[in-house]
Design an enzyme around this catalytic site. Structure first.
Site, PDB file in Angstrom:
ATOM      1  CB  THR A 145      -0.912   0.012   1.247  1.00 23.65           C
ATOM      2  OG1 THR A 145      -1.612  -1.223   1.319  1.00 23.65           O
ATOM      3  CG2 THR A 145      -1.914   1.153   1.179  1.00 23.65           C
ATOM      4  CG  ASP A 257       8.772   1.718 -16.023  1.00 20.61           C
ATOM      5  OD1 ASP A 257       8.179   1.832 -17.116  1.00 20.61           O
ATOM      6  OD2 ASP A 257       8.182   1.462 -14.960  1.00 20.61           O
TER       7      ASP A 257
END
Length: 634
Positions: A145, A257
């Site tokens: 999270t 990325d």
């Protein structure tokens, strides 16, 4: 009668006597004079002669002297060689005895193998859990999270907005290793255009504390404010991203990325590169990195990375070109409508992303150079900095946007996120992380200096999720019905500013590859391969039954979804809802930007659902579907 050769007394001879035994057992030596008559040599000439007197006697041979000199020289060399050998032997024995003594004293001494690399003097801050407070959930995924929170350094009266990335309790050792690798990379960078790691908390679950970017990610930002972003902002962002990537190249870091979703907006004038979950640090003698697998963003990758999993700084240049294309099309999806499995064949055939309508040929040619098949033919990041810096000094010359000079970004104080931030916490003593860390380069114990509160220095935050690229309306892009200015021009020489507003304006397309109403518009892409159906039509299309995870809230691009999942994996995906507190709408973990089995015509069944810990190390696109990283077969 004349002799044919020589005359020796009354006789004709072929040669004068030389060493002939004569009277009294003496040797007779004669020489021939000018008349070919043999004459006696001087008595002292015992080895013949060439003329009268002692002058005609031959000199003694030098051969013995030469031989003696050679032998003497060889003997000297042998003696010197033996002396050197004995010296080296003694030195070796002394060194061996010294090492043996050190081993006995210290138990172990590793041999020295200097690499020549500079030491990494970055500081990794270990924070206590009591030093930061979690305010609200920004997003969650299979790895853990991400929270919005406040870092309150011990002994100081300041609050620093942060993003806290926390792993799940039952995280695998590999996931822990990946997040620590990410922490190592982020802690090693310090550049205005690269997001920095503030600290790490080693509780039962590893937690990364990073900067909180109030405006969210750049992809979300340009989609929301597309009607207010001028050419100067776009070109300045290109310069800053290139500067950040050039810094990473100097530090021998391959990002792997780079995309608009992984660039965060600190202010409209300042962007930072983030998401180092896939970044790799090259050694001093390494020029490329060979990946073994994992989730990868196919449509942002260079061809050699897709086919051979080879990543270099030049493959990052390819991704940079795609990122620039995203900016110039205000958030359009690259290769929209083309399945990820076909991207490699499309690139090999020479097809590339089309020229954005606002771009002149100068800007588009830079993108094309970034997409060259030969990696060495692509420009370096330092060259890209120079090119875009030159363009940023004269933006209207290189980007043609209608009403460019009248554009300004709206006041950020109108954003929902800003109001939420004000309501949730006591915002007094809020300080920006960069400003706080300037006098704390050494560590936390240096005296506090005067600082400008964040709320006065940052006039705001955007209504984006603070650190995530939110796909609004469940579609992955915003729907702006009040957009009435036709902003795109396919003809840079046309003077559209002279047109009257009363002539009737058509709604501007949300994406460059989106069809317009029946009336012709200059906003349409000239390359029909990339034309797409309208936004409304997209939302009504049924999902192809060949693809998994076809939730109504999933991204409506089924060709990107992972077809390599077992029934178990599918069940986990379809039964794992993730909620955003602010919006309270359900989202899916599938994200079309990242694919697992990306090699052409190759599928390998994988019965395990694997979402690496580094899915999005910085802020996890909160409302964005989470399949952006689809596992690549090893």
């Amino acid at each position: 009668m004349k002799c044919a050769h020589f005359i020796d007394g009354p006789h004709c001879v072929k040669a004068c006597p030389a060493g002939v035994l004569g009277e009294n057992d003496t040797l007779v030596w004669k020489y021939a004079d000018a008349n070919a008559v043999c004459q006696l040599c001087h008595p002292n000439c015992t080895r013949g002669c060439k003329g009268p007197g002692l002058e005609g006697c031959p000199n003694g041979s030098k051969t013995p002297s030469i031989a003696a000199g050679v032998v003497g020289g060889l003997l000297c060399l042998v003696v010197v060689g033996l002396g050197i050998g004995l010296y080296l032997r003694r030195r070796h024995i002394v060194r061996k005895r010294t090492l043996r003594r050190l081993l006995q004293e210290r138990e172990l001494v590793e041999p020295l193998t200097p690499s020549g690399e500079a030491p990494n003097q970055a500081h990794l801050r270990i924070l206590k859990e009591t030093e930061f407070k979690k305010v609200k959930v920004l997003g969650s995924g299979a790895f853990g999270t991400v929270y919005k929170g406040l870092w309150i350094p011990e002994g100081e009266k300041v609050k620093i907005p942060v993003a806290i990335k926390e792993l799940r309790e039952a995280t695998s050792p590999k996931a822990n290793k990946e997040i620590l690798d990410e922490a190592y990379v982020m802690a090693s960078v310090d550049n205005p255009h690269v997001c920095r790691l503030l600290g790490i908390c080693l509780t039962s679950t590893v937690q990364l504390i990073t900067q909180l970017m109030p405006y969210g990610c750049l992809l979300d930002y340009i989609r929301e404010h597309k009607d207010n972003i001028g050419s100067q902002y776009l070109l300045n962002w290109c310069v800053q991203i290139a500067k950040g990537m050039n810094y990473l190249e100097e530090r021998r870091l391959v990002h792997r990325d780079l995309a608009a979703r992984n660039v965060l907006v600190k202010t409209p004038q300042h962007v930072k590169i983030t998401d180092f979950g896939l970044a790799k640090l090259l050694g001093a003698d390494e020029k490329e990195y060979h990946a073994e697998g994992g989730k990868v963003p196919i449509k942002w990758m260079a061809l050699e990375s897709i086919l051979h999993r080879i990543y270099t700084h030049q493959s990052d240049v390819w991704s940079y070109g795609v990122t620039v294309w995203e900016l110039m099309t205000f958030g359009s999806k690259p290769y929209d409508g083309i399945p990820a499995s076909e991207i490699s064949s499309v690139l090999e055939k020479g097809e590339r992303l089309p020229q954005p309508p606002i771009c002149t040929i100068d800007v588009y040619m830079i993108m094309v150079k970034c997409w060259m098949i030969d990696a060495d033919s692509r420009p370096k990041f330092r060259e890209l900095i120079a090119e875009f810096s030159k363009m940023a000094r004269d933006p209207p010359r290189y980007l043609v946007i209608q009403g460019d000079e009248r554009m300004h970004l709206p006041s950020p104080t109108d954003s929902k996120f800003y109001r939420t931030l004000m309501e949730e916490e006591d915002m007094e003593d809020i300080v920006d992380a960069d400003e706080y860390l300037v006098p704390h380069q050494g560590f936390f114990n240096s005296p506090s200096t005067s600082r400008t509160p964040l709320l006065s220095s940052l006039s705001a935050t955007s209504n984006n999720s603070a650190t995530n690229c939110i796909d609004r309306n469940g579609q992955g892009h915003p729907v702006r019905e009040d957009s009435f200015v036709q902003r795109y021009s396919s003809d840079p020489t046309g003077n559209f500013l002279e047109e009257s507003i009363d002539d009737g304006f058509l709604p501007a397309p949300e994406y460059v590859n989106q069809l317009m109403p029946k009336k012709p518009s200059t906003a349409m892409v000239q390359n029909q391969i990339y034309n797409n159906i309208s936004l409304t039509a997209i939302s009504k299309l049924p999902m192809d039954s060949r693809y998994q995870n076809s939730h109504s809230t999933a991204v409506d691009n089924p060709e990107y979804l992972n077809t390599n999942q077992s029934p178990l994996a599918k069940t986990v995906f379809e039964s794992s809802p993730y909620w955003i507190q602010s919006g309270n709408h359900q989202i899916n973990l599938d994200n079309p930007d990242y694919q697992q089995d990306f090699l052409p015509n190759e599928t390998k069944p994988n019965g395990l659902l694997k979402v690496p810990a580094a899915e999005n190390p910085e802020y996890l696109r909160v409302a964005a579907p989470k399949s952006e990283y689809i596992e690549a077969s090893a």
